[in-house]
Design a protein around this motif. Structure first.
Motif, PDB file in Angstrom:
ATOM      1  N   LEU A 264      56.878  39.618  47.245  1.00  0.00           N
ATOM      2  CA  LEU A 264      56.907  40.739  46.305  1.00  0.00           C
ATOM      3  C   LEU A 264      55.959  40.573  45.130  1.00  0.00           C
ATOM      4  CD1 LEU A 264      60.647  41.710  46.271  1.00  0.00           C
ATOM      5  CD2 LEU A 264      58.733  43.108  46.981  1.00  0.00           C
ATOM      6  N   SER A 265      55.648  39.361  44.765  1.00  0.00           N
ATOM      7  CA  SER A 265      54.678  39.173  43.691  1.00  0.00           C
ATOM      8  C   SER A 265      53.312  39.714  44.110  1.00  0.00           C
ATOM      9  CB  SER A 265      54.586  37.691  43.310  1.00  0.00           C
ATOM     10  OG  SER A 265      54.374  36.894  44.458  1.00  0.00           O
ATOM     11  N   GLY A 266      53.015  39.680  45.399  1.00  0.00           N
ATOM     12  CA  GLY A 266      51.781  40.264  45.911  1.00  0.00           C
ATOM     13  C   GLY A 266      51.768  41.775  45.771  1.00  0.00           C
ATOM     14  N   PHE A 267      52.942  42.408  45.885  1.00  0.00           N
ATOM     15  CA  PHE A 267      53.045  43.855  45.671  1.00  0.00           C
ATOM     16  C   PHE A 267      52.739  44.183  44.212  1.00  0.00           C
ATOM     17  CE2 PHE A 267      55.630  47.701  44.777  1.00  0.00           C
ATOM     18  CZ  PHE A 267      54.962  48.586  45.625  1.00  0.00           C
ATOM     19  N   GLY A 268      53.256  43.386  43.294  1.00  0.00           N
ATOM     20  CA  GLY A 268      52.945  43.572  41.882  1.00  0.00           C
ATOM     21  C   GLY A 268      51.455  43.402  41.616  1.00  0.00           C
ATOM     22  N   HIS A 269      50.856  42.425  42.277  1.00  0.00           N
ATOM     23  CA  HIS A 269      49.409  42.195  42.157  1.00  0.00           C
ATOM     24  C   HIS A 269      48.639  43.421  42.646  1.00  0.00           C
ATOM     25  CE1 HIS A 269      45.469  40.322  42.581  1.00  0.00           C
ATOM     26  NE2 HIS A 269      45.509  40.542  43.880  1.00  0.00           N
ATOM     27  N   ALA A 270      49.035  43.973  43.784  1.00  0.00           N
ATOM     28  CA  ALA A 270      48.356  45.153  44.325  1.00  0.00           C
ATOM     29  C   ALA A 270      48.500  46.353  43.394  1.00  0.00           C
ATOM     30  CB  ALA A 270      48.902  45.482  45.708  1.00  0.00           C
ATOM     31  N   LEU A 271      49.696  46.531  42.829  1.00  0.00           N
ATOM     32  CA  LEU A 271      49.900  47.626  41.868  1.00  0.00           C
ATOM     33  C   LEU A 271      48.978  47.470  40.662  1.00  0.00           C
ATOM     34  CD1 LEU A 271      53.794  47.941  41.813  1.00  0.00           C
ATOM     35  CD2 LEU A 271      52.194  49.665  42.628  1.00  0.00           C
ATOM     36  N   ALA A 272      48.930  46.267  40.121  1.00  0.00           N
ATOM     37  CA  ALA A 272      48.102  46.029  38.931  1.00  0.00           C
ATOM     38  C   ALA A 272      46.628  46.218  39.236  1.00  0.00           C
ATOM     39  CB  ALA A 272      48.360  44.625  38.392  1.00  0.00           C
ATOM     40  N   GLN A 273      46.161  45.687  40.353  1.00  0.00           N
ATOM     41  CA  GLN A 273      44.752  45.822  40.699  1.00  0.00           C
ATOM     42  C   GLN A 273      44.378  47.277  40.951  1.00  0.00           C
ATOM     43  OE1 GLN A 273      42.283  43.393  40.526  1.00  0.00           O
ATOM     44  NE2 GLN A 273      44.027  42.509  39.443  1.00  0.00           N
ATOM     45  N   GLY A 274      45.287  48.029  41.583  1.00  0.00           N
ATOM     46  CA  GLY A 274      45.037  49.454  41.796  1.00  0.00           C
ATOM     47  C   GLY A 274      44.939  50.204  40.483  1.00  0.00           C
ATOM     48  N   ALA A 275      45.834  49.894  39.562  1.00  0.00           N
ATOM     49  CA  ALA A 275      45.806  50.558  38.253  1.00  0.00           C
ATOM     50  C   ALA A 275      44.552  50.183  37.472  1.00  0.00           C
ATOM     51  CB  ALA A 275      47.057  50.189  37.456  1.00  0.00           C
ATOM     52  N   ILE A 276      44.183  48.915  37.495  1.00  0.00           N
ATOM     53  CA  ILE A 276      42.981  48.465  36.774  1.00  0.00           C
ATOM     54  C   ILE A 276      41.735  49.133  37.351  1.00  0.00           C
ATOM     55  CG2 ILE A 276      41.493  46.454  36.371  1.00  0.00           C
ATOM     56  CD1 ILE A 276      44.140  44.789  36.194  1.00  0.00           C
ATOM     57  N   SER A 277      41.648  49.175  38.670  1.00  0.00           N
ATOM     58  CA  SER A 277      40.494  49.795  39.323  1.00  0.00           C
ATOM     59  C   SER A 277      40.411  51.288  39.003  1.00  0.00           C
ATOM     60  CB  SER A 277      40.602  49.586  40.837  1.00  0.00           C
ATOM     61  OG  SER A 277      39.573  50.257  41.503  1.00  0.00           O
TER      62      SER A 277
END
Length: 119
Positions: free
Chosen positions: A66-79
């Motif tokens: 699940l920490s990878g899901f948080g990473h994907a959310l953050a990277q998507g928002a940053i991008s």
């Protein structure tokens, strides 16, 4: 073979942390709290630039928990913020994780229809 071992070890350590949190913390810390903590922690570590190198090192060992899901959310928002400005912060995370969310819903529904859960 070495990459698979690293992924297994890193993913296993992340899961071990979750298990220890469930076993060693008071009952007031529910599995739901731990799940939200992992997603939030992944997003924070991603924003700080810590989780990206972990993904580069461990691959699926860092993206599947699940920490990878948080990473994907953050990277998507940053991008999305870089491309669209502030409004991108609201949609970027969902756009980056939409396929995974849709797959979870479709597979969950399919299994519920096939196996007729009781509860």
């Amino acid at each position: 073979m070495e990459k698979i071992l690293i992924a297994f070890l890193i993913g296993g350590l992340i899961c071990l942390l979750g298990q220890l949190l469930m076993d060693l913390t008071p009952m007031s810390l529910t599995p739901g709290h731990i799940l939200v903590g992992f997603v939030t922690g992944g997003a924070i570590l991603s924003a700080l630039g810590i989780y990206g190198p972990l993904v580069d090192l461990a691959g699926a060992g860092a993206t599947v928990p699940l920490s990878g899901f948080g990473h994907a959310l953050a990277q998507g928002a940053i991008s999305a913020v870089e491309k669209e400005g502030l409004l991108g912060a609201f949609a970027g995370g969902l756009e980056a994780t939409a396929v995974g969310i849709a797959a979870a819903v479709i597979f969950g529904y399919t299994m519920a229809v096939i196996f007729n859960p009781k509860g």
